[in-house]
Motif scaffolding. Structure first.
Motif, PDB file in Angstrom:
ATOM      1  N   ARG B 270      19.451  23.612  30.514  1.00  0.00           N
ATOM      2  CA  ARG B 270      19.016  22.965  31.747  1.00  0.00           C
ATOM      3  C   ARG B 270      20.192  22.572  32.640  1.00  0.00           C
ATOM      4  NH1 ARG B 270      13.855  21.119  32.623  1.00  0.00           N
ATOM      5  NH2 ARG B 270      12.373  21.518  30.959  1.00  0.00           N
ATOM      6  N   CYS B 271      21.355  22.463  32.040  1.00  0.00           N
ATOM      7  CA  CYS B 271      22.526  22.040  32.828  1.00  0.00           C
ATOM      8  C   CYS B 271      23.314  23.230  33.374  1.00  0.00           C
ATOM      9  CB  CYS B 271      23.453  21.167  31.988  1.00  0.00           C
ATOM     10  SG  CYS B 271      22.728  19.585  31.614  1.00  0.00           S
ATOM     11  N   GLU B 272      22.830  24.452  33.125  1.00  0.00           N
ATOM     12  CA  GLU B 272      23.585  25.637  33.535  1.00  0.00           C
ATOM     13  C   GLU B 272      24.005  25.604  35.005  1.00  0.00           C
ATOM     14  OE1 GLU B 272      21.478  29.197  32.560  1.00  0.00           O
ATOM     15  OE2 GLU B 272      22.352  29.267  30.557  1.00  0.00           O
ATOM     16  N   ASN B 273      23.045  25.191  35.845  1.00  0.00           N
ATOM     17  CA  ASN B 273      23.354  25.161  37.276  1.00  0.00           C
ATOM     18  C   ASN B 273      24.472  24.185  37.589  1.00  0.00           C
ATOM     19  OD1 ASN B 273      21.704  27.088  38.259  1.00  0.00           O
ATOM     20  ND2 ASN B 273      19.971  25.696  38.591  1.00  0.00           N
ATOM     21  N   LEU B 274      24.430  23.017  36.935  1.00  0.00           N
ATOM     22  CA  LEU B 274      25.476  22.025  37.174  1.00  0.00           C
ATOM     23  C   LEU B 274      26.819  22.559  36.687  1.00  0.00           C
ATOM     24  CD1 LEU B 274      23.697  18.717  36.092  1.00  0.00           C
ATOM     25  CD2 LEU B 274      24.166  19.504  38.402  1.00  0.00           C
ATOM     26  N   LEU B 275      26.801  23.183  35.490  1.00  0.00           N
ATOM     27  CA  LEU B 275      28.056  23.692  34.923  1.00  0.00           C
ATOM     28  C   LEU B 275      28.651  24.780  35.804  1.00  0.00           C
ATOM     29  CD1 LEU B 275      27.227  23.823  31.116  1.00  0.00           C
ATOM     30  CD2 LEU B 275      28.650  22.165  32.301  1.00  0.00           C
ATOM     31  N   SER B 276      27.778  25.603  36.386  1.00  0.00           N
ATOM     32  CA  SER B 276      28.328  26.693  37.198  1.00  0.00           C
ATOM     33  C   SER B 276      28.982  26.141  38.463  1.00  0.00           C
ATOM     34  CB  SER B 276      27.248  27.712  37.542  1.00  0.00           C
ATOM     35  OG  SER B 276      26.387  27.190  38.524  1.00  0.00           O
ATOM     36  N   ARG B 277      28.580  24.928  38.863  1.00  0.00           N
ATOM     37  CA  ARG B 277      29.213  24.341  40.047  1.00  0.00           C
ATOM     38  C   ARG B 277      30.624  23.840  39.751  1.00  0.00           C
ATOM     39  NH1 ARG B 277      24.911  20.171  42.159  1.00  0.00           N
ATOM     40  NH2 ARG B 277      26.602  19.452  43.477  1.00  0.00           N
ATOM     41  N   LEU B 278      30.988  23.755  38.468  1.00  0.00           N
ATOM     42  CA  LEU B 278      32.341  23.305  38.129  1.00  0.00           C
ATOM     43  C   LEU B 278      33.375  24.394  38.405  1.00  0.00           C
ATOM     44  CD1 LEU B 278      31.524  21.576  34.731  1.00  0.00           C
ATOM     45  CD2 LEU B 278      32.065  20.435  36.873  1.00  0.00           C
ATOM     46  N   TRP B 279      32.920  25.648  38.431  1.00  0.00           N
ATOM     47  CA  TRP B 279      33.864  26.764  38.560  1.00  0.00           C
ATOM     48  C   TRP B 279      34.525  26.834  39.916  1.00  0.00           C
ATOM     49  CZ3 TRP B 279      35.890  30.097  35.133  1.00  0.00           C
ATOM     50  CH2 TRP B 279      35.282  30.158  33.869  1.00  0.00           C
ATOM     51  N   ARG B 280      33.712  26.689  40.949  1.00  0.00           N
ATOM     52  CA  ARG B 280      34.236  26.963  42.298  1.00  0.00           C
ATOM     53  C   ARG B 280      35.464  26.133  42.650  1.00  0.00           C
ATOM     54  NH1 ARG B 280      31.555  30.595  44.939  1.00  0.00           N
ATOM     55  NH2 ARG B 280      29.334  30.928  44.501  1.00  0.00           N
ATOM     56  N   PRO B 281      35.406  24.801  42.468  1.00  0.00           N
ATOM     57  CA  PRO B 281      36.597  24.021  42.828  1.00  0.00           C
ATOM     58  C   PRO B 281      37.821  24.436  42.010  1.00  0.00           C
ATOM     59  CG  PRO B 281      34.710  22.571  42.595  1.00  0.00           C
ATOM     60  CD  PRO B 281      34.290  23.920  42.088  1.00  0.00           C
ATOM     61  N   ILE B 282      37.602  24.811  40.744  1.00  0.00           N
ATOM     62  CA  ILE B 282      38.738  25.206  39.914  1.00  0.00           C
ATOM     63  C   ILE B 282      39.341  26.506  40.418  1.00  0.00           C
ATOM     64  CG2 ILE B 282      39.334  26.059  37.609  1.00  0.00           C
ATOM     65  CD1 ILE B 282      37.450  23.896  36.545  1.00  0.00           C
ATOM     66  N   GLU B 283      38.467  27.455  40.718  1.00  0.00           N
ATOM     67  CA  GLU B 283      38.963  28.735  41.215  1.00  0.00           C
ATOM     68  C   GLU B 283      39.728  28.545  42.523  1.00  0.00           C
ATOM     69  OE1 GLU B 283      35.678  31.742  39.211  1.00  0.00           O
ATOM     70  OE2 GLU B 283      35.258  30.847  41.145  1.00  0.00           O
ATOM     71  N   ARG B 284      39.182  27.663  43.373  1.00  0.00           N
ATOM     72  CA  ARG B 284      39.849  27.460  44.652  1.00  0.00           C
ATOM     73  C   ARG B 284      41.204  26.771  44.471  1.00  0.00           C
ATOM     74  NH1 ARG B 284      37.449  23.829  49.373  1.00  0.00           N
ATOM     75  NH2 ARG B 284      36.293  25.659  49.993  1.00  0.00           N
ATOM     76  N   ALA B 285      41.254  25.773  43.610  1.00  0.00           N
ATOM     77  CA  ALA B 285      42.514  25.046  43.421  1.00  0.00           C
ATOM     78  C   ALA B 285      43.589  25.984  42.865  1.00  0.00           C
ATOM     79  CB  ALA B 285      42.305  23.856  42.492  1.00  0.00           C
ATOM     80  N   LEU B 286      43.212  26.829  41.905  1.00  0.00           N
ATOM     81  CA  LEU B 286      44.182  27.763  41.332  1.00  0.00           C
ATOM     82  C   LEU B 286      44.680  28.727  42.401  1.00  0.00           C
ATOM     83  CD1 LEU B 286      42.455  28.599  37.927  1.00  0.00           C
ATOM     84  CD2 LEU B 286      44.646  27.446  38.198  1.00  0.00           C
ATOM     85  N   ARG B 287      43.730  29.203  43.212  1.00  0.00           N
ATOM     86  CA  ARG B 287      44.101  30.152  44.249  1.00  0.00           C
ATOM     87  C   ARG B 287      45.045  29.497  45.250  1.00  0.00           C
ATOM     88  NH1 ARG B 287      38.782  32.406  45.325  1.00  0.00           N
ATOM     89  NH2 ARG B 287      38.590  30.785  46.871  1.00  0.00           N
ATOM     90  N   ASP B 288      44.693  28.270  45.663  1.00  0.00           N
ATOM     91  CA  ASP B 288      45.524  27.593  46.664  1.00  0.00           C
ATOM     92  C   ASP B 288      46.907  27.250  46.122  1.00  0.00           C
ATOM     93  OD1 ASP B 288      43.515  27.820  48.431  1.00  0.00           O
ATOM     94  OD2 ASP B 288      43.039  25.684  48.585  1.00  0.00           O
ATOM     95  N   ALA B 289      46.983  26.934  44.822  1.00  0.00           N
ATOM     96  CA  ALA B 289      48.278  26.576  44.236  1.00  0.00           C
ATOM     97  C   ALA B 289      49.061  27.827  43.852  1.00  0.00           C
ATOM     98  CB  ALA B 289      48.080  25.685  43.021  1.00  0.00           C
ATOM     99  N   ARG B 290      48.433  28.969  43.985  1.00  0.00           N
ATOM    100  CA  ARG B 290      49.000  30.259  43.595  1.00  0.00           C
ATOM    101  C   ARG B 290      49.489  30.216  42.153  1.00  0.00           C
ATOM    102  NH1 ARG B 290      51.771  29.212  47.740  1.00  0.00           N
ATOM    103  NH2 ARG B 290      50.771  29.513  49.729  1.00  0.00           N
ATOM    104  N   ILE B 291      48.596  29.729  41.286  1.00  0.00           N
ATOM    105  CA  ILE B 291      48.934  29.632  39.870  1.00  0.00           C
ATOM    106  C   ILE B 291      47.811  30.301  39.083  1.00  0.00           C
ATOM    107  CG2 ILE B 291      49.009  27.974  37.952  1.00  0.00           C
ATOM    108  CD1 ILE B 291      50.529  26.107  39.761  1.00  0.00           C
TER     109      ILE B 291
END
Lengths: 359, 573
Positions: B270-291
């Motif tokens: 039931r929490c799948e949708n919430l968990l999938s929302r955790l990915w986007r900020p992480i992906e963006r932060a990694l991309r922005d930090a170029r790491i």
């Protein structure tokens, strides 16, 4: 200011490495109060960033000559094999997505994109961006159907509307950008015109293409020239070629007559084309023979007063069936409302809603 | 004395920098976590913390929680006869924390470093500062929560060079920051987040599942007292699922018991949708930090919701490593706030430490753009400060009117990442008069200055005349004017916070009252009896009698809860 002013500002020698740049920056940062002295901080930051970029560039140049030395850091055969299998797995997932598209209704596209991305994340870290590239490729080359719906689901999913996202995607991003910008121009046109255009393009995807649409290739050609990336999204593979060829086969007279066709005629022709399109669909085997639009329908002008009379409970003109009339009235309603030819009151709105709700 | 305060969605903490290290300060009940709940007592006094949380279930009309979610929105919550803004309710929590700190430190506390989610907007930050003001605290410094966590973590890693990620899932917000540490410098490289995702949402998933599975009538949603009880049960179930595979609860409504059970698998599904929302900020932060994720040396967890096994499992999968758990995720942000307070007081122990932060979102203005067909389309977003720029920062861009003879230029200020301003958050606007002339004559320079607290200043200069304009028309519904602020301050000063020395007794009573409402039969009578005696003891004002009946009541409550009488299903275990 010398070319390596940043080295002078940080008091570094020409052979400085990244570590000494960081150390020099840290020492100077501790000496100032960066929150209270934004100007001093900005100047230090500029020098630091320039110096870092410079030493990295120098290091890259040196790396090229000592490339062999880094061989030790290369991945082992096992690691490479594992990576290859991940890539293969991701590729399979992406192809499965493309295969699932025809059977997926528009409203389920976002969920399908989300599921695919979620599975890809488990394969390897860059897999979702490989997917993104592949998706743009199939959108560009037209090898999938219903590209417009897929495109807009993808805009939301991959956040193509965000700053900087498209730049990262290179040429593919430039194409997405073109679609988005052309769409803005498209949205600047009158709603009634846009509606007619969209209907025209969507209708042209019926197989075989309804004969009534063939003479309208000129409109389609105009759209494909003005909004090349955006308009072509609405046409399935082969539709453009077929349309163009069938138009070329038309007798000269028929082709000329259609040029510069007034807008209301476009609307009417579309309206007339509706039942034909339906009858020709393979899932309607009751069709006895292709029905051509009755000639009088082309001369009949569906103006706002006529539409309003129908909306208020009048009957449809003889030439057009009730279902056709209903769709045409809905089609012109937006324009009539905006131009003020229709009163924007409750009775009109209710009647429109009722009309929309009819099967 | 400056203290550090973690003003959280569900809990708040206060900490101080003393003797060269951060120290958490306990409240009057001896806990370091004070529930961010406020309740008006029957005598008009304000209760903050555990007693207020208990009263959420017994007196929902007089109590409030989760108000951090409404910070900066202008939305009000009604308590008794008056409406309160989130700033005001937060200020009551702050006042209570301030009193705790003063009691522990033995001196006045007039300044605080308050932490905010990195992804908090300008309006939300200003509201937080107002909350401090209303509580009589000077708030010179707002600190981003993941940055605070990094400070606490970095303190233990002095000298090491590393790149690490802070994963901060609090009660109501999610933040990710990537930091680089070298030579005593802690540099935030990138931050990203989701303002509307937190541990509370996971509890709401359980509430939702309860309505679907238990067969209860949907009208129960309209019963505030029941909803508060249900939310508390859902929260409890969520915590139980952290330690065991399955959990259940029984809850009565209108005399009818309803049971609900859930196992970890169902919960995760039931929490799948919430968990999938955790990915986007992480992906963006990694991309922005170029790491790349693989280049990170460590992952630091902050926020109570990171205790959930499914969140830990996800983090482990995301980064291919087990996250650092050396620091208590509930406390790490407050500890970092205390470090920042120490930095602010220029404490000698922190001489060798500097921290620089970034602006986590893009700030810009709205412009028109010429299309291929010659038309002019407006509503495009022109970024002035790009996201993840190191702060403090000041950037200037030049803009011009769209046509000859134009008399004013409308400078609209936005925050967000979309190419079109309609999808970004409007922060305010300025009207700048220009002399009608050619397009070149009407040019203006727009300067955005963003300080270390995450607050924005805008200055527009008409190039030809040098005239400057600063006044930004704020989105009036969201911010308080100085006059309004004065009124609210006067009104709040009249509210008396329950005195610290008797708070423990008051909290015990609230706890007893909450249980009383849930019980039936003999245990209810037994508890009612103990409550009555304690009430009489309090009225007698005899310290010995109060203490005696207080511990008797405590014993009854403890026994009832320990026996699992409230949780029949748990007793089976």
């Amino acid at each position: 200011m010398s070319a390596t002013w940043f080295l002078e500002q940080l008091d570094l020698p020409a052979w400085a490495d990244a570590r000494s740049v960081r150390r020099a920056y840290a020492a100077r940062l501790k000496a100032i109060d960066h929150e209270a002295d934004p100007a001093g901080f900005a100047s230090l930051r500029r020098a630091y960033e320039a110096a870092l970029a410079w030493v990295e560039h120098e290091a890259d140049a040196n790396d090229a000559t000592v490339a062999d030395a880094s061989a030790a850091a290369a991945p082992t055969a096992e690691e490479q094999a594992a990576m290859v299998s991940h890539i293969a797995e991701a590729a399979l997932l992406i192809e499965a997505f493309v295969a699932a598209l025809p059977a997926t209704p528009d409203r389920d596209l976002p969920a399908l994109l989300e599921r695919t991305t979620a599975s890809l994340r488990q394969a390897y870290v860059d897999a979702p961006s490989v997917f993104e590239d592949r998706l743009i490729d199939v959108l560009m080359d037209g090898s999938v159907q219903r590209r417009a719906s897929l495109f807009f689901a993808a805009v939301d999913h991959f956040r193509w509307n965000e700053l900087g996202r498209l730049k990262e995607l290179g040429e593919r991003g430039a194409w997405v950008d073109a679609v988005l910008v052309q769409r803005l121009t498209w949205d600047g046109r009158a709603a009634i015109q846009r509606g007619a255009w969209t209907t025209l393009l969507v209708q042209a995807n019926r197989r075989p293409m309804p004969a009534e649409l063939v003479p309208q290739w000129t409109t389609a050609e105009f759209l494909l020239q003005t909004f090349p990336a955006y308009a072509s999204l609405f046409l399935d593979t082969g539709a453009i070629t077929e349309w163009k060829e069938r138009f070329a086969q038309l007798p000269d007279a028929q082709r000329r007559r259609k040029k510069g066709m007034p807008l209301y005629l476009v609307v009417l022709l579309l309206v007339a084309a509706f039942p034909v399109g339906r009858l020709l669909l393979p899932d309607h085997p009751v069709a006895t023979s292709p029905v051509h639009a009755p000639p009088q329908s082309r001369t009949l002008k569906l103006d706002c007063p006529t539409a309003l009379r129908y909306l208020r409970g009048g009957s449809a003109p003889v030439a057009l069936g009730d279902a056709v009339m209903r769709r045409s009235v809905l089609l012109v309603s937006g324009g009539c409302m905006r131009s003020g030819e229709w009163p924007d009151d409750l009775t009109v709105r209710t009647a429109l809603q009722r009309l929309q709700a009819e099967p | 004395m400056i203290v550090g305060i973690d003003l959280g969605t569900t809990h708040s903490l206060v900490a101080a920098w003393t003797d060269g290290r951060p120290r958490l300060i306990p409240n009057a009940l001896g806990d370091v976590l004070t529930p961010s709940c406020v309740s008006l007592d029957d005598d008009g006094q304000v209760l903050v913390g555990r007693a207020a949380r208990d009263r959420l279930q017994t007196h929902p009309q007089l109590s409030a929680a989760l108000f951090k979610r409404y910070m900066g929105s202008g939305k009000t919550l009604r308590l008794g006869s008056r409406d309160y803004r989130a700033e005001e309710l937060s200020s009551l929590v702050l006042r209570s924390l301030k009193a705790d700190a003063e009691a522990a430190l033995g001196g006045p506390v007039d300044e605080a470093v308050i932490t905010v989610p990195a992804y908090f907007s300008d309006a939300q930050r200003k509201a937080t500062r107002v909350a401090g003001q209303l509580a009589g605290l000077k708030v010179d410094r707002l600190l981003n929560e993941p940055t605070a966590a990094a400070l606490a973590y970095g303190l233990h890693q002095a000298g090491a060079e590393s790149q690490f990620l802070v994963f901060d899932l609090g009660g109501g917000t999610f933040d990710v920051s990537i930091l680089e540490m070298f030579e005593g410098v802690m540099e935030v490289r990138a931050s990203a987040g989701d303002n509307m995702l937190g541990g509370e949402d996971f509890a709401l998933v359980i509430v939702q599942a309860f309505f679907e599975d238990s067969g209860i009538d949907a009208t129960a949603r309209q019963d505030p007292a029941f909803m508060q009880r249900l939310t508390a049960r859902a929260e409890q179930l969520k915590r139980q699922l952290t330690g065991q595979g399955e959990a259940r609860f029984e809850i009565p409504w209108q005399g009818q018991p309803y049971t609900f059970a859930m196992d970890t698998k169902q919960f995760e599904k039931r929490c799948e949708n919430l968990l999938s929302r955790l990915w986007r900020p992480i992906e963006r932060a990694l991309r922005d930090a170029r790491i790349r994720a693989a280049d990170l040396d460590n992952v630091v967890l902050a926020g109570g919701a990171t205790r959930m096994p499914m969140v830990r499992a996800l983090v482990t999968r995301m980064f291919g490593r087990f996250p650092a758990v050396t620091l208590n995720p509930d406390e790490v942000v407050a500890m970092g706030a205390a470090v920042q307070a120490g930095l602010k007081m220029k404490d000698a122990a922190l001489d060798e430490m500097v921290m620089t932060d970034v602006c986590p979102y893009t700030l810009g203005t709205s412009v028109s753009r010429g299309m291929d067909d010659g038309s002019l389309v407006d509503g495009f977003y022109s970024p002035i400060i790009e996201r993840n720029t190191i702060v403090p920062v000041s950037r200037v861009h030049r803009y011009g009117p769209t046509r000859d003879g134009q008399r004013t230029i409308h400078i609209a200020i936005y925050q967000g990442e979309s190419r079109m301003v309609r999808d970004n958050i409007p922060l305010g606007a300025l009207q700048v008069p220009i002399a009608p002339g050619s397009i070149a004559d009407g040019a203006v320079d727009v300067r955005f200055t963003y300080d270390a607290n995450g607050l924005l200043e805008v200055e527009v200069t008409v190039v030809r005349t040098g005239e400057q304009y600063h006044t930004v028309v704020e989105n009036s519904a969201e911010a308080l004017s100085p006059e309004q602020l004065g009124e609210r301050l006067a009104a709040l000063t009249e509210l008396k916070i329950h005195p610290r020395d008797t708070l423990e007794n008051r909290s015990l009573m609230a706890h007893g009252e909450r249980l009383y409402e849930q019980l039936l039969g003999t245990s209810r009578d037994q508890l009612g009896d103990a409550i009555l005696r304690f009430e009489q003891a309090l009225a007698s004002q005899d310290g010995h009698v109060v203490a005696k009946h207080g511990s008797a009541l405590y014993l009854v409550i403890d026994t009832l809860e320990r026996d699992g009488f409230l949780e029949p299903a748990l007793a089976d275990r």
